[in-house]
Design a protein around this motif. Structure first.
Motif, short mmCIF file in Angstrom:
data_model
loop_
_atom_site.label_atom_id
_atom_site.label_comp_id
_atom_site.label_asym_id
_atom_site.label_seq_id
_atom_site.Cartn_x
_atom_site.Cartn_y
_atom_site.Cartn_z
N LEU A 65 0.83 -1.28 0.07
CA LEU A 65 0.13 -0.13 0.03
C LEU A 65 0.75 1.70 0.46
CD1 LEU A 65 -2.59 -0.70 2.13
CD2 LEU A 65 -3.46 -0.82 0.10
N THR A 66 0.14 2.65 -0.92
CA THR A 66 1.25 3.60 -0.76
C THR A 66 0.17 4.83 -1.16
OG1 THR A 66 0.83 3.85 -3.32
CG2 THR A 66 1.88 2.55 -2.86
N GLN A 72 -6.24 7.90 -1.91
CA GLN A 72 -7.73 7.28 -2.87
C GLN A 72 -8.79 7.18 -2.08
OE1 GLN A 72 -5.69 4.73 -5.65
NE2 GLN A 72 -6.77 5.81 -7.06
N GLU A 73 -8.29 7.09 -0.55
CA GLU A 73 -9.46 6.53 0.38
C GLU A 73 -9.11 7.79 1.74
OE1 GLU A 73 -10.14 3.76 1.74
OE2 GLU A 73 -9.03 1.67 1.20
N ASN A 74 -8.59 8.81 1.58
CA ASN A 74 -8.63 10.25 2.27
C ASN A 74 -8.18 9.66 3.84
OD1 ASN A 74 -9.42 12.75 2.25
ND2 ASN A 74 -11.42 12.22 3.34
N MET A 75 -6.86 9.21 3.63
CA MET A 75 -6.66 9.46 5.22
C MET A 75 -4.99 9.12 4.74
SD MET A 75 -7.93 5.44 5.76
CE MET A 75 -9.80 5.30 5.90
N THR A 76 -3.89 9.30 5.85
CA THR A 76 -2.69 8.80 6.12
C THR A 76 -2.83 7.84 5.63
OG1 THR A 76 -2.35 8.43 8.29
CG2 THR A 76 -2.93 10.67 8.10
N LEU A 77 -1.03 6.75 5.06
CA LEU A 77 -0.84 5.74 5.01
C LEU A 77 -0.91 4.94 6.53
CD1 LEU A 77 0.24 3.79 3.02
CD2 LEU A 77 2.02 4.22 2.92
N SER A 78 -0.30 6.10 7.16
CA SER A 78 -0.55 4.77 8.87
C SER A 78 -1.70 3.85 8.79
CB SER A 78 0.14 5.86 9.60
OG SER A 78 -0.07 7.17 9.70
#
Ligand SMILES: CC(=O)Nc1cc[nH]c(=O)n1
Length: 102
Positions: A65-66, A72-78
């Motif tokens: 996951l990048t 695209q999920e409207n979130m931070t990666l963590s």
């Protein structure tokens, strides 16, 4: 009419304004095909709230996951990795389902 896929209520507003355009699911929800039109409901009450069209279904692992997926999920990666690990404990193989709102 029955819904084809559900999302947690907390994701509904982001989907409806186009801020969330992917969903990451396990193998049990990887059967959707490009072009499928899906009725979408809330997980909690199964209330219909929109229809989406499948753009792509792509296998992925948690490590792959990048930042682009997070955007695209409207979130931070963590946050995204934590959300997916909380929903699917002990799972590492997923599918990125890219969709557009109809
Ligand atoms: C109900 C449910 O599993 N919802 C999910 C799971 C993963 N991603 C997502 O956006 N929604």
């Amino acid at each position: 009419m029955q819904n084809d896929i559900t999302f947690y209520q907390r994701f509904k507003s982001d989907i409806l304004v186009g801020l969330k355009v992917i969903t990451i699911r396990d193998r049990s929800e990887s059967h959707f095909k490009v072009g499928d039109k899906l009725r979408v409901g809330t997980f909690e009450t199964d209330e219909y709230f929109c229809t989406i069209k499948i753009i792509s279904v792509t296998p992925i692992t948690l490590e792959q996951l990048t930042e682009e997926h997070a955007k695209q999920e409207n979130m931070t990666l963590s946050d995204l990795k934590k959300v997916i690990s909380d929903i699917y404990p002990n799972e590492n193989h997923f599918f990125v389902i890219h969709f557009s709102l109809l």
